[in-house]
Design an enzyme around this catalytic site. Structure first.
Site, short mmCIF file in Angstrom:
data_model
loop_
_atom_site.label_atom_id
_atom_site.label_comp_id
_atom_site.label_asym_id
_atom_site.label_seq_id
_atom_site.Cartn_x
_atom_site.Cartn_y
_atom_site.Cartn_z
CB SER A 14 6.51 4.92 56.40
OG SER A 14 7.06 5.53 57.53
CE1 TYR A 38 10.09 7.57 52.76
CE2 TYR A 38 9.35 7.88 55.03
CZ TYR A 38 9.75 7.05 53.99
OH TYR A 38 9.78 5.70 54.21
CE LYS A 42 7.28 5.24 51.97
NZ LYS A 42 7.62 4.24 50.96
CE1 TYR A 66 7.35 -2.21 54.86
CE2 TYR A 66 9.50 -1.23 54.55
CZ TYR A 66 8.48 -2.05 54.10
OH TYR A 66 8.63 -2.68 52.90
CG LEU A 89 19.46 5.66 67.28
CD1 LEU A 89 20.37 6.81 67.70
CD2 LEU A 89 18.42 5.40 68.37
N GLY A 183 10.18 18.17 64.84
CA GLY A 183 9.27 17.21 64.21
C GLY A 183 9.28 15.83 64.85
N1 UDP Z 1 18.04 9.99 67.13
C1 UDP Z 1 19.10 10.51 67.84
N2 UDP Z 1 20.27 10.74 67.18
C2 UDP Z 1 20.44 10.48 65.85
C3 UDP Z 1 19.36 9.93 65.13
C4 UDP Z 1 18.17 9.70 65.81
O1 UDP Z 1 18.99 10.78 69.05
O2 UDP Z 1 21.55 10.73 65.30
C5 UDP Z 1 16.79 9.68 67.84
C6 UDP Z 1 15.56 10.41 67.29
O3 UDP Z 1 15.42 11.67 67.91
C7 UDP Z 1 14.45 9.43 67.66
C8 UDP Z 1 15.13 8.05 67.57
O4 UDP Z 1 16.52 8.31 67.68
O5 UDP Z 1 14.02 9.62 69.01
C9 UDP Z 1 14.87 7.33 66.25
O6 UDP Z 1 15.20 8.19 65.18
P1 UDP Z 1 15.16 7.71 63.67
O7 UDP Z 1 15.48 8.90 62.81
O8 UDP Z 1 16.01 6.49 63.51
O9 UDP Z 1 13.65 7.24 63.44
P2 UDP Z 1 12.31 8.14 63.39
O10 UDP Z 1 12.47 9.29 64.35
O11 UDP Z 1 12.15 8.58 61.98
O12 UDP Z 1 11.23 7.20 63.82
#
Ligand code: UDP
Length: 234
Positions: A14, A38, A42, A66, A89, A183
């Site tokens: 990841s 998590y 990885k 990924y 998201l 984070g």
């Molecule tokens: N995000 C958001 N609302 C949600 C879930 C995610 O605004 O309910 C935002 C999150 O802060 C990030 C982006 O969408 O900027 C992608 O988040 P996701 O958790 O899908 O992927 P990751 O952050 O792990 O790359």
């Protein structure tokens, strides 16, 4: 694996192994770190595989990092069925569109990005799947352990994804802005050049296609797999 002479491995890693400090677009040689349990699994497994490949000369391993997989199979039969409250998201967006969740909460609009919301490198799961096929072909004709970014190289903000989703599906996605999620980084995008050069692989599907296929699956399976199939355990 040794006993059964298994020396070829494609590992689902990841982009989280790049930790919080990498500057996008991130190449595979960027420094690695873990920021959550998590991510550490990885990172550890990548390290174990790198060590293993040194001791087993005939080994051949692809570590696939990924970025943000979304979308679904075009048959509408295989999609993402998040249990409980979706962390990611896209499943949250599709559940809002399906009426299972009232409103999308956007975590922060004060990042240093195009519109203040977080930017990610979304990749269609079918492109990701093809990346695995190409990796398999590659490791069958090579030796050693090599890491590859599987991403498009294109960044999309949360607001841009919501807009693309509404455009692709005709569904409205009401949202509210809240504080940043702890984070989270502002931007996380792949430099996918290595995969293009060494695996002859490149993502071809755009965010509109990702949104359309994610929604098609959710629309056909509004309550996830439970609504479509009688499971043997039920
Ligand atoms: N995000 C958001 N609302 C949600 C879930 C995610 O605004 O309910 C935002 C999150 O802060 C990030 C982006 O969408 O900027 C992608 O988040 P996701 O958790 O899908 O992927 P990751 O952050 O792990 O790359």
């Amino acid at each position: 694996m040794e006993r059964h002479k298994v020396h070829h491995l494609v590992f689902s890693s990841s982009a989280t192994v790049y930790g919080l400090n990498s500057k996008s677009p991130i190449p595979e040689y960027a420094s690695l770190s873990a920021t959550n349990p998590y991510g550490r699994t990885k990172l550890f497994i990548e390290e174990i595989l790198r060590d293993w490949s040194i001791t087993i000369p005939e080994s051949s391993i692809a570590l696939l990092r990924y970025f943000n997989p979304v979308g679904a199979h075009s048959s509408d039969l295989i999609g993402e069925d998040s249990q409980g409250i979706p962390n990611n998201l896209m499943p949250y967006i599709t559940q809002v569109a399906a009426g299972r969740k009232e409103i999308l909460t956007i975590f922060g609009n004060d990042y240093d990005t195009v519109d203040g919301t977080g930017v990610r490198d979304y990749i269609h799961v079918m492109d990701l799947a093809l990346g695995h096929v190409k990796s398999l072909e590659y490791i069958l004709n090579s030796r050693g352990c090599d890491a590859f970014n599987l991403g498009t190289g294109k960044g999309t903000s949360v607001l841009e994804l919501v807009e693309a989703f509404e455009l692709a599906t005709g569904q409205q996605v009401p949202y509210q802005i809240s504080n940043r999620r702890p984070g989270d980084v502002a931007t996380c995008c792949a430099n996918p050049t290595k995969a293009k050069n060494k695996l002859s692989w490149e993502a071809t599907r755009d965010v509109v296609e990702m949104c359309r296929d994610s929604w098609n699956w959710q629309r056909k399976n509004p309550m996830g797999y439970l609504s479509s199939y009688i499971r043997p355990c039920d």
